[in-house]
Motif scaffolding. Structure first.
Motif, PDB file in Angstrom:
ATOM      1  N   ARG A  80       1.983  37.275   5.303  1.00 44.28           N
ATOM      2  CA  ARG A  80       3.304  36.632   5.407  1.00 44.28           C
ATOM      3  C   ARG A  80       3.670  36.422   6.867  1.00 44.28           C
ATOM      4  NH1 ARG A  80       7.150  33.314   3.283  1.00 44.28           N
ATOM      5  NH2 ARG A  80       9.260  34.103   3.591  1.00 44.28           N
ATOM      6  N   ASN A 119       1.578  33.481   8.033  1.00 49.33           N
ATOM      7  CA  ASN A 119       2.010  32.219   7.449  1.00 49.33           C
ATOM      8  C   ASN A 119       3.295  31.688   8.080  1.00 49.33           C
ATOM      9  OD1 ASN A 119       1.900  30.005   5.572  1.00 49.33           O
ATOM     10  ND2 ASN A 119       3.454  31.050   4.369  1.00 49.33           N
ATOM     11  N   HIS A 153      -2.892  30.292  -1.004  1.00 48.12           N
ATOM     12  CA  HIS A 153      -2.607  31.612  -1.545  1.00 48.12           C
ATOM     13  C   HIS A 153      -3.613  31.911  -2.649  1.00 48.12           C
ATOM     14  CE1 HIS A 153       0.016  34.968  -2.933  1.00 48.12           C
ATOM     15  NE2 HIS A 153       0.451  34.934  -1.712  1.00 48.12           N
ATOM     16  N   HIS A 154      -3.752  33.189  -3.000  1.00 47.34           N
ATOM     17  CA  HIS A 154      -4.756  33.545  -4.013  1.00 47.34           C
ATOM     18  C   HIS A 154      -4.473  32.894  -5.355  1.00 47.34           C
ATOM     19  CE1 HIS A 154      -2.629  36.521  -6.645  1.00 47.34           C
ATOM     20  NE2 HIS A 154      -1.802  36.492  -5.636  1.00 47.34           N
ATOM     21  N   ASN A 155      -3.211  32.549  -5.651  1.00 44.94           N
ATOM     22  CA  ASN A 155      -2.949  31.895  -6.925  1.00 44.94           C
ATOM     23  C   ASN A 155      -2.957  30.371  -6.819  1.00 44.94           C
ATOM     24  OD1 ASN A 155      -0.523  31.381  -5.679  1.00 44.94           O
ATOM     25  ND2 ASN A 155       0.766  32.371  -7.216  1.00 44.94           N
ATOM     26  N   SER A 156      -3.308  29.852  -5.641  1.00 45.74           N
ATOM     27  CA  SER A 156      -3.399  28.395  -5.515  1.00 45.74           C
ATOM     28  C   SER A 156      -4.829  27.908  -5.298  1.00 45.74           C
ATOM     29  CB  SER A 156      -2.509  27.889  -4.365  1.00 45.74           C
ATOM     30  OG  SER A 156      -2.871  28.472  -3.129  1.00 45.74           O
ATOM     31  N   TRP A 170       1.954  27.013  -3.790  1.00 44.30           N
ATOM     32  CA  TRP A 170       1.735  28.295  -4.442  1.00 44.30           C
ATOM     33  C   TRP A 170       3.033  28.762  -5.067  1.00 44.30           C
ATOM     34  CZ3 TRP A 170       3.467  33.365  -2.908  1.00 44.30           C
ATOM     35  CH2 TRP A 170       4.278  33.374  -1.772  1.00 44.30           C
ATOM     36  N   GLN A 182      -1.966  26.644   4.251  1.00 43.94           N
ATOM     37  CA  GLN A 182      -1.997  27.986   3.679  1.00 43.94           C
ATOM     38  C   GLN A 182      -2.457  27.879   2.231  1.00 43.94           C
ATOM     39  OE1 GLN A 182       0.829  31.742   2.419  1.00 43.94           O
ATOM     40  NE2 GLN A 182       1.239  29.673   1.739  1.00 43.94           N
ATOM     41  N   HIS A 239      -4.576  33.260   2.252  1.00 39.79           N
ATOM     42  CA  HIS A 239      -3.599  34.344   2.297  1.00 39.79           C
ATOM     43  C   HIS A 239      -3.828  35.313   1.135  1.00 39.79           C
ATOM     44  CE1 HIS A 239       0.995  35.442   2.305  1.00 39.79           C
ATOM     45  NE2 HIS A 239       0.216  36.508   2.320  1.00 39.79           N
ATOM     46  N   PRO A 294      -2.484  38.727  -0.598  1.00 42.34           N
ATOM     47  CA  PRO A 294      -1.212  39.462  -0.599  1.00 42.34           C
ATOM     48  C   PRO A 294      -1.321  40.843   0.047  1.00 42.34           C
ATOM     49  CG  PRO A 294      -1.699  38.578  -2.782  1.00 42.34           C
ATOM     50  CD  PRO A 294      -2.913  38.359  -1.963  1.00 42.34           C
ATOM     51  N   THR A 342       1.055  23.568   1.810  1.00 48.20           N
ATOM     52  CA  THR A 342       0.766  24.680   0.906  1.00 48.20           C
ATOM     53  C   THR A 342       1.280  24.326  -0.475  1.00 48.20           C
ATOM     54  OG1 THR A 342       0.868  27.080   0.628  1.00 48.20           O
ATOM     55  CG2 THR A 342       2.921  25.974   1.234  1.00 48.20           C
TER      56      THR A 342
END
Length: 301
Positions: free
Chosen positions: A90, A93, A151-154, A110, A149, A83, A85, A108
């Protein structure tokens, strides 16, 4: 410590805070830097990894790509959604989460950790995500699909590429399939949409129109295309309908409604100069070229 020194330290702390928000926001403007996790200045990823994986993996991936349409739908597997941002992720997801009602496991990790700021929490969030994924790809039933999922920060695709091979191998050893997906957006529209996060990052329009230091443009573009070619099965720039049809074609799961989510309710206004500046920055960073090539390769299939 005298008063002058104390004031100097407070000033340094304020500068550091501004720098962190600036780099975080500026990097988020670039889909390439989000893809790589190269949020320089916040110590999330201090260097560009490049391709440092076992070449045997690449040969296996080429063989797998040629056989993806051989026997659809697949009976079991893990569907991995990366995912990015402000790309319509969203909507994707929440739609994928809806399959939990049909007993499809969903995983997920994040966001924030209690007591930590958004960026200082990232190393721990990534550690938790990787640990959870290592378990999630185990014990897949013969007729079971699982959904993830990232996320870019996970998860940092460039830095942790080897894990994608490991997770895929674990799933395939169980006689199932690892299907990875990502959705992009036109680079200028993507960056303009991310502008709405300025207040959350304690930033300004001037900081938003800055390019963070990074790797050479052509190197980033080629590396990003390589990551897509080696690891991703569903790649779109927009095209929610196509994303949905590919998911259903591969998994054989029942179709459920996909409702648009996370639509920004306010109007965003930009000057002509701001748009021209941002377009130039995106071009210098490689984003314009990257999205153009992704559309040519994947959207026109």
């Amino acid at each position: 410590m005298n008063d002058h020194q104390g004031g100097g330290e407070r000033s340094d702390r304020r500068k550091t805070k501004k720098s962190l928000s600036n780099y975080s926001l500026a990097a988020a403007m670039s889909v390439l830097l989000v893809l790589f996790g190269l949020l320089r200045g916040v110590n999330i990823c201090s260097q560009f990894n490049g391709s440092n994986v076992n070449p045997e993996h690449h040969r296996e991936m080429v063989m797998r790509k040629g056989a993806i349409d051989a026997d659809l739908p697949y009976k079991c597997g893990v569907f991995f959604f990366f995912h990015i941002p402000s790309t319509g992720g969203r909507t994707i997801n929440l739609w994928l989460q809806g399959y939990q009602k049909y007993d499809v496991p969903y995983f997920t990790r994040w966001g924030n950790i209690k007591g930590k700021s958004s960026w200082s929490a990232v190393p721990r969030v990534r550690k938790r995500f990787i640990s959870g994924m290592n378990e999630f790809v185990k014990n897949i039933g013969p007729n079971e699909w699982k959904i993830v999922q990232a996320h870019h920060n996970s998860f940092n695709i460039d830095e942790n590429e080897e894990l994608l091979y490991q997770w895929r191998s674990s799933v395939e050893q169980q006689g199932c399939h690892f299907v990875s997906s990502v959705m992009f957006r036109d680079s200028l529209s993507h960056s303009l949409s991310l502008y709405k996060h300025i207040e959350r990052f304690n930033s300004t329009r001037e900081e938003w129109n800055e390019n963070p230091d990074g790797v050479e443009k052509d190197v980033k573009v080629e590396r990003a295309l390589q990551l897509l070619r080696d690891h991703f099965d569903i790649i779109t720039v927009g095209q929610h309908d196509r994303f949905e049809s590919e998911f259903l074609r591969i998994t054989g799961l029942e179709k459920i409604p996909m409702k648009k989510a996370n639509v920004y309710p306010k109007e965003l206004n930009f000057t002509k100069k701001e748009i021209e500046t941002l377009h130039r920055l995106l071009e210098d960073n490689g984003d314009i070229d990257f999205i153009y090539r992704v559309k040519r390769i994947y959207n026109e299939r």
